[in-house]
Scaffold this motif. Structure first.
Motif, PDB file in Angstrom:
ATOM      1  N   GLU A 172     -45.674  -7.175 -27.501  1.00 36.98           N
ATOM      2  CA  GLU A 172     -47.077  -7.121 -27.025  1.00 36.98           C
ATOM      3  C   GLU A 172     -47.240  -7.927 -25.748  1.00 36.98           C
ATOM      4  OE1 GLU A 172     -49.870  -8.233 -30.077  1.00 36.98           O
ATOM      5  OE2 GLU A 172     -51.550  -8.209 -28.676  1.00 36.98           O
ATOM      6  N   PHE A 173     -46.603  -9.101 -25.753  1.00 38.59           N
ATOM      7  CA  PHE A 173     -46.671  -9.946 -24.565  1.00 38.59           C
ATOM      8  C   PHE A 173     -46.004  -9.266 -23.363  1.00 38.59           C
ATOM      9  CE2 PHE A 173     -44.649 -13.135 -21.816  1.00 38.59           C
ATOM     10  CZ  PHE A 173     -45.757 -13.819 -21.386  1.00 38.59           C
ATOM     11  N   ASP A 174     -44.807  -8.690 -23.643  1.00 40.56           N
ATOM     12  CA  ASP A 174     -44.084  -8.017 -22.552  1.00 40.56           C
ATOM     13  C   ASP A 174     -44.903  -6.861 -21.975  1.00 40.56           C
ATOM     14  OD1 ASP A 174     -42.021  -9.755 -22.783  1.00 40.56           O
ATOM     15  OD2 ASP A 174     -40.766  -8.429 -24.031  1.00 40.56           O
ATOM     16  N   ASN A 175     -45.471  -6.098 -22.881  1.00 34.24           N
ATOM     17  CA  ASN A 175     -46.314  -4.991 -22.411  1.00 34.24           C
ATOM     18  C   ASN A 175     -47.478  -5.510 -21.557  1.00 34.24           C
ATOM     19  OD1 ASN A 175     -44.760  -3.078 -23.656  1.00 34.24           O
ATOM     20  ND2 ASN A 175     -45.990  -3.055 -25.536  1.00 34.24           N
ATOM     21  N   PHE A 176     -48.012  -6.603 -22.055  1.00 32.39           N
ATOM     22  CA  PHE A 176     -49.158  -7.174 -21.338  1.00 32.39           C
ATOM     23  C   PHE A 176     -48.784  -7.630 -19.939  1.00 32.39           C
ATOM     24  CE2 PHE A 176     -51.324 -11.359 -20.557  1.00 32.39           C
ATOM     25  CZ  PHE A 176     -52.467 -10.807 -19.970  1.00 32.39           C
ATOM     26  N   ILE A 177     -47.714  -8.371 -19.855  1.00 34.20           N
ATOM     27  CA  ILE A 177     -47.398  -8.926 -18.524  1.00 34.20           C
ATOM     28  C   ILE A 177     -46.862  -7.866 -17.564  1.00 34.20           C
ATOM     29  CG2 ILE A 177     -46.968 -11.298 -19.347  1.00 34.20           C
ATOM     30  CD1 ILE A 177     -43.962 -10.650 -19.080  1.00 34.20           C
ATOM     31  N   THR A 178     -46.424  -6.744 -18.111  1.00 39.40           N
ATOM     32  CA  THR A 178     -45.958  -5.695 -17.186  1.00 39.40           C
ATOM     33  C   THR A 178     -47.104  -4.759 -16.758  1.00 39.40           C
ATOM     34  OG1 THR A 178     -45.350  -4.368 -19.104  1.00 39.40           O
ATOM     35  CG2 THR A 178     -43.582  -5.616 -18.029  1.00 39.40           C
ATOM     36  N   GLU A 179     -48.264  -4.943 -17.348  1.00 39.64           N
ATOM     37  CA  GLU A 179     -49.397  -4.086 -16.965  1.00 39.64           C
ATOM     38  C   GLU A 179     -49.852  -4.462 -15.540  1.00 39.64           C
ATOM     39  OE1 GLU A 179     -53.334  -2.379 -19.241  1.00 39.64           O
ATOM     40  OE2 GLU A 179     -51.950  -3.724 -20.278  1.00 39.64           O
ATOM     41  N   GLN A 180     -49.846  -3.458 -14.709  1.00 38.68           N
ATOM     42  CA  GLN A 180     -50.072  -3.698 -13.288  1.00 38.68           C
ATOM     43  C   GLN A 180     -51.419  -4.346 -12.996  1.00 38.68           C
ATOM     44  OE1 GLN A 180     -48.177  -3.438 -10.508  1.00 38.68           O
ATOM     45  NE2 GLN A 180     -46.475  -3.090 -11.917  1.00 38.68           N
ATOM     46  N   LYS A 181     -52.430  -3.838 -13.659  1.00 38.37           N
ATOM     47  CA  LYS A 181     -53.781  -4.294 -13.272  1.00 38.37           C
ATOM     48  C   LYS A 181     -54.034  -5.760 -13.636  1.00 38.37           C
ATOM     49  CE  LYS A 181     -56.788  -2.997 -17.144  1.00 38.37           C
ATOM     50  NZ  LYS A 181     -57.979  -2.237 -17.526  1.00 38.37           N
ATOM     51  N   TYR A 182     -53.222  -6.278 -14.597  1.00 41.54           N
ATOM     52  CA  TYR A 182     -53.417  -7.674 -14.980  1.00 41.54           C
ATOM     53  C   TYR A 182     -52.421  -8.621 -14.327  1.00 41.54           C
ATOM     54  CZ  TYR A 182     -56.462  -5.760 -18.614  1.00 41.54           C
ATOM     55  OH  TYR A 182     -57.475  -5.130 -19.269  1.00 41.54           O
ATOM     56  N   LYS A 183     -51.543  -8.046 -13.532  1.00 38.87           N
ATOM     57  CA  LYS A 183     -50.473  -8.890 -12.959  1.00 38.87           C
ATOM     58  C   LYS A 183     -50.982 -10.073 -12.146  1.00 38.87           C
ATOM     59  CE  LYS A 183     -46.047  -6.686 -12.959  1.00 38.87           C
ATOM     60  NZ  LYS A 183     -44.950  -6.087 -12.212  1.00 38.87           N
ATOM     61  N   PRO A 184     -51.995  -9.860 -11.313  1.00 38.20           N
ATOM     62  CA  PRO A 184     -52.388 -11.005 -10.458  1.00 38.20           C
ATOM     63  C   PRO A 184     -53.169 -12.083 -11.195  1.00 38.20           C
ATOM     64  CG  PRO A 184     -53.208  -8.871  -9.612  1.00 38.20           C
ATOM     65  CD  PRO A 184     -52.777  -8.674 -11.013  1.00 38.20           C
TER      66      PRO A 184
END
Lengths: 320, 135
Positions: free
Chosen positions: A31-43
């Motif tokens: 879940e964490f990996d998916n989250f941090i790879t989501e483009q819109k939340y990267k910054p």
């Protein structure tokens, strides 16, 4: 030294094995990996992401009740990281939307200003048109009024002229009628005079043949012979011409109206006038004796108009 | 010379293993739990009450439910003298409050964004209407 290395390797291996066994942790990790790879939340939420990562990584070596608490806390860290990232993303989206809105609002203001200017121009044009229309209407009204006044004036003038012409015509008609009446009267008078003159008859008197001219041959109160009497004196001349050798006595007479002296003079003048007429018609002056008798020899009463008319006379006597 | 060539990679491997071991030890250490005293619970209770009376309660009802339940458990743990349990619950409740606050914040921001987008949409429509009147 070699033993130490072996211990460390074993520790690492054991921890690896225990982590592999924990599916919940793997789920959290994924879940964490998916989250941090989501483009819109990267910054966004970098600090929270790091905290979540540390918390999740720390779970692999936890056991028992402590582990449950650590899992809960790690999950909460992940939640906070997600929410913080979402908040960051929303904040950015809000800023961008706000910027877009500002841009649109600026364009709207410009468009409104442009429209307002257009509206103002249109209103100004309308005002100008209305003013021109009003001026034109006023001018037309003025022209119509002037035309009406002119027509009325012309009508009045025409009416006045017509009335004047009619009055003039009436006057002329009246004049003509009067003239005609006068002419008729004159003609009648002349005719009457002519008839009277033609109807004159001579009477035999002691003094001789006598022809009496009434006072109709004279203008009223005057010794002037009427032109008609002059023109129709033929009958008298015929009478005289019949006796060319006789002397002629002309006697003038008046009625008793007025003073005796005046009547004397008037009778003399009338006798003289007849004498002059006879001379003018070719009778010798030596043959003629003109005498004014005044009111002294009336032939009728002076108390009536008819008597007075008879007394006003000139007698032409052809002496024996 | 040959011995030197053999010992250098071995030393590097040892250093790497040492680092990995230390990291593992750090990771294996129990998570830091808040320290509590006699007033901790009451302070926590006040915090929870404040949150309940704020807009957060409406924005994050699920979290509030957990918080309330955990507060009861913390109270019980305090009464039972279970310091560790009370500390864990206190830490969880504080964390839950943070989550609830964040959720409320995100909800507000979402709502604000929706409203802002609606406003933008309406403004665009109005602008289009204005532009259509322009020559």
């Amino acid at each position: 030294m070699n033993k130490m290395v072996i211990v460390m390797l074993l520790t690492l291996f054991v921890s690896y094995l225990s982590a592999k066994e924990n599916l919940e942790l793997e789920s959290l990790r994924i879940e964490f990996d998916n989250f941090i790879t989501e483009q819109k939340y990267k910054p966004y939420a970098k600090k929270e992401k790091a905290q979540a990562k540390s918390a999740i990584e720390a779970l692999y070596n936890q056991r028992g009740e402590v582990k449950n608490h650590a899992v809960y806390m790690a999950r909460n860290h992940l939640k906070k990281a997600k929410l913080a990232a979402e908040a960051g993303y929303l904040d950015q989206a809000l800023k961008e939307t706000e910027a877009h809105l500002q841009t649109v609002n600026m364009k709207t203001l410009k468009a409104e200003a442009q429209l307002a200017r257009m509206e103002a121009d249109r209103a100004q044009l309308l005002i100008k048109l209305h003013a021109e229309e009003a001026e034109r209407a006023r001018q037309e009204k003025q022209n119509a009024l002037e035309l009406a006044n002119q027509k009325a004036s012309e009508a009045e003038m025409t009416q006045a002229e017509l009335e004047a012409a009619q009055a003039y015509a009436k006057a002329q008609e009246k004049v003509a009628a009067l003239a005609k009446e006068e002419a008729d009267l004159a003609f009648a008078e002349i005719e009457a005079l002519r008839m009277q003159l033609e109807s004159l008859v001579a009477k035999e008197t002691d003094a001789g043949l006598m022809m009496t001219l009434g006072d109709f041959v004279f203008d009223s109160g005057s010794a002037n012979l009427k032109q008609a009497a002059v023109d129709n004196f033929d009958r008298v001349m015929q009478f005289i011409s019949g006796y060319p050798g006789r002397k002629i006595r002309i006697e003038g007479h008046t009625d008793s109206t007025g003073s005796e002296d005046l009547n004397q003079k008037l009778s003399q003048k009338r006798a003289d006038a007849v004498k002059q007429l006879l001379i003018k018609n070719g009778i010798e002056a030596e043959r003629i004796n003109a005498v004014g008798q005044g009111e002294s020899h009336p032939v009728a009463t002076n108390n009536t108009e008819a008597g007075k008319a008879k007394n006003r006379r000139v007698e032409i006597i052809l002496l024996k | 010379m040959k011995q030197n060539m053999m010992t250098k990679p071995l030393q590097s491997l040892k250093k790497a293993l040492l680092l990995a071991f230390l990291s593992t030890l750090i990771a294996c250490s129990p998570p830091t739990v808040v320290e509590i005293n006699d007033n901790t619970y009451y302070q926590l209770e006040e915090q929870v009450e404040a949150v309940k009376n704020s807009q957060v309660a409406d924005a994050a009802p699920l979290e509030m439910k957990f918080i309330t339940e955990k507060l009861q458990r913390a109270k019980k743990a305090k009464a039972m003298g279970e310091k560790r349990e009370e500390a864990r619950l206190t830490q969880q409740i504080r964390s839950d409050i943070e989550v609830a606050r964040l959720r409320a914040k995100v909800n507000r921001m979402n709502q604000a964004l929706l409203e802002k987008r609606d406003e933008l949409s309406a403004a665009r429509v109005y602008l289009q209407q204005l532009e259509a009147q322009l020559p």
